[in-house]
Design a protein around this motif. Structure first.
Motif, mmCIF file in Angstrom:
data_model
loop_
_atom_site.group_PDB
_atom_site.id
_atom_site.type_symbol
_atom_site.label_atom_id
_atom_site.label_comp_id
_atom_site.label_asym_id
_atom_site.label_seq_id
_atom_site.Cartn_x
_atom_site.Cartn_y
_atom_site.Cartn_z
ATOM 1 N N ILE A 198 20.712 25.004 17.883
ATOM 2 C CA ILE A 198 21.572 24.966 16.712
ATOM 3 C C ILE A 198 21.746 26.219 16.759
ATOM 4 O O ILE A 198 19.981 26.442 16.378
ATOM 5 N N VAL A 199 22.840 27.037 17.107
ATOM 6 C CA VAL A 199 22.680 28.069 17.332
ATOM 7 C C VAL A 199 23.536 28.574 16.173
ATOM 8 O O VAL A 199 24.355 27.892 15.252
ATOM 9 N N ASP A 200 22.914 30.501 15.449
ATOM 10 C CA ASP A 200 23.618 30.647 14.524
ATOM 11 C C ASP A 200 25.249 31.392 14.825
ATOM 12 O O ASP A 200 25.437 31.750 15.967
ATOM 13 N N ASP A 208 23.191 43.553 17.807
ATOM 14 C CA ASP A 208 22.503 44.966 19.331
ATOM 15 C C ASP A 208 21.089 44.872 18.993
ATOM 16 O O ASP A 208 20.629 45.504 19.945
ATOM 17 N N ARG A 209 20.671 45.234 18.202
ATOM 18 C CA ARG A 209 19.147 45.727 18.284
ATOM 19 C C ARG A 209 18.694 43.671 19.391
ATOM 20 O O ARG A 209 17.778 43.835 19.704
ATOM 21 N N LEU A 210 19.402 42.956 19.226
ATOM 22 C CA LEU A 210 18.785 41.654 19.378
ATOM 23 C C LEU A 210 19.890 40.666 21.038
ATOM 24 O O LEU A 210 19.437 39.948 22.015
ATOM 25 N N ARG A 233 25.624 30.410 26.187
ATOM 26 C CA ARG A 233 26.892 31.275 27.186
ATOM 27 C C ARG A 233 26.449 32.521 25.587
ATOM 28 O O ARG A 233 26.913 32.208 24.881
ATOM 29 N N LEU A 234 26.989 33.906 26.173
ATOM 30 C CA LEU A 234 27.458 35.306 25.525
ATOM 31 C C LEU A 234 28.904 35.426 25.150
ATOM 32 O O LEU A 234 29.150 35.971 26.498
ATOM 33 N N GLU A 235 29.559 35.363 24.390
ATOM 34 C CA GLU A 235 31.102 35.411 23.897
ATOM 35 C C GLU A 235 30.882 36.666 23.734
ATOM 36 O O GLU A 235 30.717 36.975 22.654
ATOM 37 N N VAL A 282 32.340 46.375 20.258
ATOM 38 C CA VAL A 282 31.813 44.770 21.324
ATOM 39 C C VAL A 282 30.939 44.475 20.545
ATOM 40 O O VAL A 282 29.785 44.739 20.695
ATOM 41 N N THR A 283 31.228 42.733 20.331
ATOM 42 C CA THR A 283 30.322 42.118 19.516
ATOM 43 C C THR A 283 30.500 40.951 20.239
ATOM 44 O O THR A 283 31.663 40.491 21.394
ATOM 45 N N TYR A 284 29.058 40.421 20.091
ATOM 46 C CA TYR A 284 28.776 38.872 20.786
ATOM 47 C C TYR A 284 28.644 37.974 20.018
ATOM 48 O O TYR A 284 27.799 38.203 19.361
#
Length: 69
Positions: free
Chosen positions: A37-39, A45-47, A64-66, A3-5
């Motif tokens: 300004i969001v990348d 995973d480490r972040l 938010r983390l989607e 799963v990625t966010y």
């Protein structure tokens, strides 16, 4: 399948406190008016734990983390 966010910011809800960029400078920078300004790349995973902390600390609940499918 892992799963990625990805981080997203609601520009209408955001008041530009800048706390998110302090907590997660690897993924968030601030513009001249202190708005984030969001990348747009998936959160490594480490972040992920740091990203969750930044989301929880947002005073306006604008960050938010989607899940990325």
């Amino acid at each position: 399948m892992a799963v990625t966010y990805r981080l997203r910011v609601d520009p209408i809800a955001c008041d530009g406190h800048g706390l998110c960029a302090e907590l997660l400078p690897e993924k968030i920078t601030l513009d001249d008016w202190v708005f984030p300004i969001v990348d747009g790349n998936p959160v490594d995973d480490r972040l992920l734990a740091h990203a969750r902390r930044a989301v929880e600390a947002c005073p306006r609940l604008a960050l938010r983390l989607e899940r990325v499918s």
